[in-house]
Design a protein around this motif. Sequence first.
Motif, short mmCIF file in Angstrom:
data_model
loop_
_atom_site.label_atom_id
_atom_site.label_comp_id
_atom_site.label_asym_id
_atom_site.label_seq_id
_atom_site.Cartn_x
_atom_site.Cartn_y
_atom_site.Cartn_z
N ALA A 21 0.81 -1.21 0.00
CA ALA A 21 0.00 0.00 0.00
C ALA A 21 0.85 1.27 0.00
N LEU A 22 0.21 2.34 -0.46
CA LEU A 22 0.76 3.68 -0.43
C LEU A 22 0.08 4.45 0.69
N LEU A 23 0.87 5.18 1.49
CA LEU A 23 0.33 5.90 2.64
C LEU A 23 -0.19 7.27 2.21
N LYS A 24 -1.47 7.51 2.52
CA LYS A 24 -2.12 8.80 2.24
C LYS A 24 -2.13 9.62 3.52
N PHE A 72 3.93 -4.22 3.74
CA PHE A 72 4.80 -3.14 3.27
C PHE A 72 3.93 -1.94 2.93
N VAL A 73 4.28 -0.79 3.51
CA VAL A 73 3.60 0.47 3.21
C VAL A 73 4.66 1.47 2.78
N HIS A 74 4.40 2.13 1.67
CA HIS A 74 5.34 3.08 1.07
C HIS A 74 4.80 4.49 1.23
N MET A 75 5.70 5.42 1.51
CA MET A 75 5.32 6.82 1.71
C MET A 75 6.31 7.70 0.95
N THR A 76 5.80 8.68 0.22
CA THR A 76 6.68 9.57 -0.52
C THR A 76 6.09 10.97 -0.59
N GLY A 77 6.79 11.88 -1.22
CA GLY A 77 6.31 13.24 -1.38
C GLY A 77 7.42 14.26 -1.27
N HIS A 78 7.05 15.52 -1.52
CA HIS A 78 8.02 16.61 -1.53
C HIS A 78 7.84 17.60 -0.38
N GLY A 79 6.70 17.55 0.32
CA GLY A 79 6.39 18.64 1.24
C GLY A 79 6.01 18.23 2.64
N ASN A 80 5.09 18.99 3.21
CA ASN A 80 4.75 18.87 4.63
C ASN A 80 4.03 17.55 4.94
N VAL A 81 4.30 17.06 6.14
CA VAL A 81 3.67 15.85 6.67
C VAL A 81 3.23 16.13 8.09
N VAL A 82 2.00 15.77 8.41
CA VAL A 82 1.52 15.89 9.79
C VAL A 82 0.79 14.61 10.17
N PHE A 83 1.28 13.95 11.21
CA PHE A 83 0.60 12.78 11.77
C PHE A 83 -0.20 13.21 12.99
N SER A 84 -1.50 12.88 13.01
CA SER A 84 -2.33 13.14 14.18
C SER A 84 -2.00 12.13 15.28
N GLY A 99 4.84 -4.83 10.96
CA GLY A 99 4.71 -4.13 9.69
C GLY A 99 5.99 -3.40 9.31
N PHE A 100 6.03 -2.87 8.10
CA PHE A 100 7.22 -2.19 7.59
C PHE A 100 6.80 -0.94 6.84
N LEU A 101 7.41 0.20 7.19
CA LEU A 101 7.14 1.47 6.53
C LEU A 101 8.40 1.95 5.82
N HIS A 102 8.28 2.17 4.52
CA HIS A 102 9.37 2.76 3.74
C HIS A 102 9.00 4.19 3.40
#
Length: 212
Positions: A21-24, A72-84, A99-102
């Motif tokens: 999966a891709l993390l939103k 496996f969960v993948h996370m990418t991007g160029h900008g701001n990230v906020v986790f609640s 689990g595994f987060l890349h």
Amino acid sequence: MKKIFLLFLLISISSFSQEIALLKYSGGGDWYANPTSLPNLIRFCNSNINTRIKAKPSTVEPSNPDLLSYPFVHMTGHGNVVFSDADVTNLRNYLNAGGFLHIDDNYGMDQYIRKEIKKIFPNNNLIEIPANHPIFQKPFSFPNGLPKIHEHDGTRAQAFGIFIENKLVLLYTYECDLGDGWEDPEVHNDTSEARDKALKMGANIINYIFTN
């Protein structure tokens, strides 16, 4: 919970197609960057390292209980990230349960993601992963560690990790643009050599998850 989750993963890996999966995430960063990267990585892995991953990756939010369904969960991007707070709790539970987060910095995420990782693991520091770690050894050899796919600041590519009981559970790839190298050739006009390095390194990550 941990033993049940790991048992489920082992049964799933050996018997059925696996799903990644891709993390939103929230915060305004472009979590949807590199839309062709994961499908291409899946195709490469299924053809070259005998995985059976579903061709289309899922999309999952950090607070969603379904997060625990993906090895496996993948996370990418160029900008701001906020986790609640809910995101942090669920991500911590996911990683503690096997689990595994890349996280792949697509250039511009670094200043934001480090503080969010610290929310998940306040007592753990990101550790640079040495070139002799198994994730760089098989099935493809990277004797110098994480390969450099795109140049930005003239700095070297670095791989950082969070370890739980000596097992890597969170991988942060920095100054590398690994996911860019997984994309269709015409997106970034990367050389075939650069794309091959990126896909092989991605396959090593997938292999590490499924064999450790």
